[in-house]
Design an enzyme around this catalytic site. Structure first.
Site, mmCIF file in Angstrom:
data_model
loop_
_atom_site.group_PDB
_atom_site.id
_atom_site.type_symbol
_atom_site.label_atom_id
_atom_site.label_comp_id
_atom_site.label_asym_id
_atom_site.label_seq_id
_atom_site.Cartn_x
_atom_site.Cartn_y
_atom_site.Cartn_z
ATOM 1 N N HIS A 21 6.132 -5.612 12.047
ATOM 2 C CA HIS A 21 7.459 -5.217 12.537
ATOM 3 C C HIS A 21 7.694 -5.748 13.952
ATOM 4 O O HIS A 21 8.796 -6.170 14.291
ATOM 5 C CB HIS A 21 7.604 -3.690 12.505
ATOM 6 N N ASP A 37 1.160 -2.780 9.702
ATOM 7 C CA ASP A 37 2.622 -2.729 9.497
ATOM 8 C C ASP A 37 3.351 -2.878 10.829
ATOM 9 O O ASP A 37 4.323 -3.617 10.952
ATOM 10 C CB ASP A 37 3.047 -1.368 8.912
ATOM 11 N N GLU A 38 2.858 -2.145 11.827
ATOM 12 C CA GLU A 38 3.526 -2.176 13.137
ATOM 13 C C GLU A 38 3.493 -3.598 13.711
ATOM 14 O O GLU A 38 4.459 -4.057 14.315
ATOM 15 C CB GLU A 38 2.861 -1.214 14.139
ATOM 16 N N HIS A 50 4.127 5.798 6.957
ATOM 17 C CA HIS A 50 3.215 6.118 8.070
ATOM 18 C C HIS A 50 3.123 7.627 8.303
ATOM 19 O O HIS A 50 2.035 8.192 8.366
ATOM 20 C CB HIS A 50 3.663 5.415 9.361
ATOM 21 N N TRP A 86 0.854 -1.200 0.000
ATOM 22 C CA TRP A 86 0.000 0.000 0.000
ATOM 23 C C TRP A 86 0.886 1.245 0.000
ATOM 24 O O TRP A 86 2.026 1.196 0.471
ATOM 25 C CB TRP A 86 -0.956 -0.001 1.204
ATOM 26 N N GLU A 121 8.176 2.123 7.142
ATOM 27 C CA GLU A 121 7.767 3.102 8.155
ATOM 28 C C GLU A 121 7.568 4.498 7.547
ATOM 29 O O GLU A 121 6.746 5.270 8.014
ATOM 30 C CB GLU A 121 8.823 3.178 9.271
ATOM 31 N N THR A 166 3.277 1.093 19.406
ATOM 32 C CA THR A 166 2.711 1.904 18.312
ATOM 33 C C THR A 166 1.536 1.181 17.665
ATOM 34 O O THR A 166 0.575 1.827 17.244
ATOM 35 C CB THR A 166 3.762 2.261 17.222
ATOM 36 N N GLU A 203 6.037 9.456 14.104
ATOM 37 C CA GLU A 203 6.402 8.754 12.862
ATOM 38 C C GLU A 203 7.334 9.599 12.000
ATOM 39 O O GLU A 203 8.230 9.075 11.337
ATOM 40 C CB GLU A 203 5.140 8.417 12.051
ATOM 41 N N GLU A 217 7.345 -1.328 18.858
ATOM 42 C CA GLU A 217 6.450 -1.629 17.731
ATOM 43 C C GLU A 217 5.075 -2.076 18.256
ATOM 44 O O GLU A 217 4.053 -1.736 17.683
ATOM 45 C CB GLU A 217 7.045 -2.719 16.832
HETATM 46 FE FE LIG Z 1 6.957 0.987 13.760
HETATM 47 FE FE LIG Z 2 5.244 3.484 12.203
#
Ligand SMILES: [Fe+2]
Ligand SMILES: [Fe+2]
Length: 340
Positions: A209, A205-206, A123, A39, A120, A176, A82, A173
């Site tokens: 990660h 995503d977080e 974000h 994305w 990242e 967040t 971010e 991570e």
């Molecule tokens: Fe992150």
């Molecule tokens: Fe992030």
């Protein structure tokens, strides 16, 4: 006299990190997105090349009208965090053995570090553009805050030690992920489904990660349990410093504290979350089940197994009240009511 290189080679942590290169290489395709299938921020933003761009932008702004000042402040704080990504990539590249010596090294650790940063980077981009287009916040004040934050830097007390570094990132991570997810839930409650989708995507995503850093650390616990458990206890004793702790809008010196109070009051990121994260990491790295360790490492194991319970008691005693103002939202007041 030892050179930095000699010291790095002599570090047992560095040896372990080097020995994990094959493992990281194998895991990389599962831990990072395929870039061409990933994305991008523009997937969630009005198409300003379209004939009906004005309608798209107006619709976008209309949806953002229902967000409360509290939620806007939390979203800004998350976005500012971010946007200080240059600081985090610099930090990651200082961890012994995880460095990217040329800037385009094919080493698996360097590829992870660049891949993580590239993911990242979307974000802050997306949240920044969302807030800009919403027309609800003082962008200049927010940009000044980002400028100050990158200028001020951030010291997570990880001392370039990869064990401390990966414990920190596993924690952070997850933190967040929780924060973005909760902002999304509050946005949906307020009637802003689009922001809910955005925050959920970022939280996804977080989560990936978090999984990656926990996996690196699990491997370290397997290879070097005595030092890994010591590092975990050391990181918890020095406390997890939030990456945006040095944020400053040029007016309010306690800006981060104020932002975290609003986030805590809204239930977006609370002392209970901090406690939950400790418990999760202790459980997932099977700290209680570590065998073959003794002396200070066994003491660290014992300390970690009781830690979550200690924090639980502390977090129950916290109470928040007062009124806060933020330049990000043109100094409008936010009332912090006690949490009942
Ligand atoms: Fe992150
Ligand atoms: Fe992030």
């Amino acid at each position: 006299m030892n050179t930095i290189q000699d010291i790095e080679v002599a570090s047992p942590q560095m040896e372990v990190i080097k020995s994990m290169e094959g493992f990281v290489e194998e895991q990389l395709p599962k831990l990072l997105l395929n870039v061409n299938e990933s994305w991008q921020p523009s997937d969630f933003l009005p198409d300003i090349t379209a004939d009906n761009r004005i309608e798209q932008i107006m619709e976008f702004r209309k949806r953002a009208q229902c967000l409360s000042d509290d939620l806007l402040v939390i979203l800004v704080g998350d976005m500012v965090t971010e946007e200080a990504l240059p600081t985090y990539q610099t930090w990651l590249n200082r961890l012994n053995g995880v460095t990217d010596p040329t800037g385009a090294s094919p080493n698996p650790w360097a590829r992870w570090s660049r891949g993580w940063t590239a993911e990242e980077n979307r974000h802050g981009d997306l949240l920044n553009k969302y807030l800009y287009l919403s027309g609800r916040v003082n962008m200049r004040s927010i940009e000044t805050t980002i400028h100050h934050l990158i200028n001020n830097g951030f010291d997570p007390k990880t001392e370039n030690d990869p064990y401390l570094g990966f414990i920190y990132t596993s924690f952070q991570e997850r933190a967040t992920k929780i924060s973005h997810r909760n902002v999304g839930v509050l946005a949906k409650k307020a009637g802003e489904d689009h922001l809910h989708k955005i925050c959920g995507t970022i939280a996804g995503d977080e989560a990936r990660h978090e999984k990656a850093y926990k996996l690196f650390m699990s491997k370290i616990f397997e290879l070097d349990p005595a030092r890994a458990v010591l590092a975990f206890a050391k990181m918890m004793k020095s406390k997890i410093v939030m990456p945006a702790v040095l944020m400053d809008d040029g007016k309010e010196k306690n800006l981060f504290k104020k932002f975290s109070l609003v986030a805590q009051k809204a239930g977006v990121y609370t002392a209970s979350d901090y406690t939950e994260i400790i418990g999760t990491l202790v459980h997932e790295w099977n700290i209680a089940g570590l065998t073959g360790i003794s002396g200070v490492s066994a003491k660290a194991q014992d300390y970690l197994c009781r830690l979550s319970e200690r924090y639980q008691k502390l977090s129950e005693r916290m109470n928040i009240s007062g009124v806060e103002k933020f330049s990000w939202i043109y100094d409008r007041e936010i009332v912090l009511a006690p949490i009942s």
